[in-house]
Design an enzyme around this catalytic site. Structure first.
Site, PDB file in Angstrom:
ATOM      1  N   SER A  69       0.832  -1.207   0.000  1.00  0.00           N
ATOM      2  CA  SER A  69       0.000   0.000   0.000  1.00  0.00           C
ATOM      3  C   SER A  69       0.864   1.252   0.000  1.00  0.00           C
ATOM      4  O   SER A  69       1.985   1.249   0.503  1.00  0.00           O
ATOM      5  CB  SER A  69      -0.892   0.019   1.237  1.00  0.00           C
ATOM      6  OG  SER A  69      -1.619  -1.178   1.329  1.00  0.00           O
TER       7      SER A  69
HETATM    8  N1  SAH Z   1      -0.544  -5.116   4.383  1.00  0.00           N
HETATM    9  C1  SAH Z   1       0.148  -5.081   3.103  1.00  0.00           C
HETATM   10  C2  SAH Z   1      -0.846  -5.034   1.970  1.00  0.00           C
HETATM   11  C3  SAH Z   1      -0.656  -6.167   1.047  1.00  0.00           C
HETATM   12  S1  SAH Z   1      -1.829  -6.219  -0.301  1.00  0.00           S
HETATM   13  C4  SAH Z   1       1.117  -3.907   3.055  1.00  0.00           C
HETATM   14  O1  SAH Z   1       1.631  -3.522   4.076  1.00  0.00           O
HETATM   15  O2  SAH Z   1       1.428  -3.400   2.030  1.00  0.00           O
HETATM   16  C5  SAH Z   1      -3.103  -7.242   0.342  1.00  0.00           C
HETATM   17  C6  SAH Z   1      -2.704  -8.629   0.763  1.00  0.00           C
HETATM   18  O3  SAH Z   1      -3.901  -9.292   1.182  1.00  0.00           O
HETATM   19  C7  SAH Z   1      -2.106  -9.499  -0.341  1.00  0.00           C
HETATM   20  O4  SAH Z   1      -0.870  -9.986   0.071  1.00  0.00           O
HETATM   21  C8  SAH Z   1      -3.142 -10.618  -0.527  1.00  0.00           C
HETATM   22  O5  SAH Z   1      -2.560 -11.875  -0.859  1.00  0.00           O
HETATM   23  C9  SAH Z   1      -3.786 -10.661   0.851  1.00  0.00           C
HETATM   24  N2  SAH Z   1      -5.133 -11.264   0.892  1.00  0.00           N
HETATM   25  C10 SAH Z   1      -6.159 -11.118   0.016  1.00  0.00           C
HETATM   26  N3  SAH Z   1      -7.229 -11.836   0.422  1.00  0.00           N
HETATM   27  C11 SAH Z   1      -6.874 -12.448   1.595  1.00  0.00           C
HETATM   28  C12 SAH Z   1      -7.531 -13.330   2.488  1.00  0.00           C
HETATM   29  N4  SAH Z   1      -8.793 -13.756   2.293  1.00  0.00           N
HETATM   30  N5  SAH Z   1      -6.863 -13.760   3.576  1.00  0.00           N
HETATM   31  C13 SAH Z   1      -5.581 -13.367   3.810  1.00  0.00           C
HETATM   32  N6  SAH Z   1      -4.901 -12.540   2.991  1.00  0.00           N
HETATM   33  C14 SAH Z   1      -5.529 -12.073   1.897  1.00  0.00           C
END
Ligand code: SAH
Length: 218
Positions: A69
């Site tokens: 993000s």
């Molecule tokens: N918190 C991260 C954001 C990563 S993007 C940061 O600091 O940048 C969102 C993440 O959510 C991805 O890695 C994706 O694989 C995960 N994700 C999507 N659906 C999910 C689910 N149902 N359970 C766990 N993780 C999930």
């Protein structure tokens, strides 16, 4: 400190300080959040070829179709989540590379974070170990289920966009607790859900853009 952690040029402490000044201009006021974002080197969470862009205000690719993000959104969600009171146990859904996990780990007692993609969980584990962050528990699981055995949580932060708020996550929120979750598909906004003794309240805030929350493991 190793040279990778301290950074040089576009990954240096000076560049990070410029990111903090920009976050202030964008409206982030919580000094604790700004301090932590100044402390944690964001560039180590980003693959080397893109590390020079780590402190610009963009979401960047992590691989596997996922993104880290943008700094403003990390700051804003962290501020919303932590502003009111000291937090004990916090649940994050969507570990990704672990950057948001690292930020939260410095502001609360313990962070539980769930990721559905195993290679990303391994990457997060490596990054968090490099920063010697130990008050975190990472789990390979579908975030729709949360972590019932560790509930209740003082706060829950979802970092992928949901089409509906999973009831199981609401149930894992402590009374007095708060959940921040991006809602929607093409049009998304941050939703804040608060649990009181009388039930749940919901409010709708900023427009955002997140990858979708998906079901199942991989
Ligand atoms: N918190 C991260 C954001 C990563 S993007 C940061 O600091 O940048 C969102 C993440 O959510 C991805 O890695 C994706 O694989 C995960 N994700 C999507 N659906 C999910 C689910 N149902 N359970 C766990 N993780 C999930």
């Amino acid at each position: 400190m190793s040279s990778r952690l301290s950074g040089i040029g576009m990954t240096s402490q000076r560049t990070r300080l410029r990111m903090i000044e920009r976050l202030r201009v964008q409206g982030i006021v919580d000094e604790a959040v700004l301090n932590v974002m100044n402390e944690i080197p964001r560039h180590i969470f980003i693959e080397e070829a893109l590390a020079s862009r780590a402190y610009e205000d963009f979401a960047l690719p992590l691989g596997f179709g996922q993104t880290i993000s943008q700094p403003y959104v990390v700051a804003r969600m962290t501020e919303l989540l932590t502003a009111d009171k000291p937090l004990g146990r916090v649940l994050e859904i969507g570990t990704g590379c672990g950057y948001q996990t690292a930020i939260l780990s410095k502001l609360v007692t313990e962070v539980y974070s769930v990721e559905r993609l195993l290679p990303l969980l391994a990457l997060a584990r490596k990054n968090l170990r490099e920063l010697r962050i130990t008050n975190i528990r990472l789990k390979h699981a579908d975030g729709h289920i949360g972590i019932p055995e560790a509930a209740p949580f003082d706060a829950i932060l979802v970092t992928a966009a949901a089409t509906h708020v999973p009831e199981t996550l609401k149930e894992q929120l402590a009374v007095g607790g708060k959940m921040v979750v991006p809602m929607g598909t093409r049009q998304q906004h941050l939703c804040v859900i608060e649990r009181t003794a009388r039930g749940f309240s919901e409010s709708r805030l900023d427009a955002v853009k997140f990858v979708p929350m998906l079901s199942g493991l991989s």
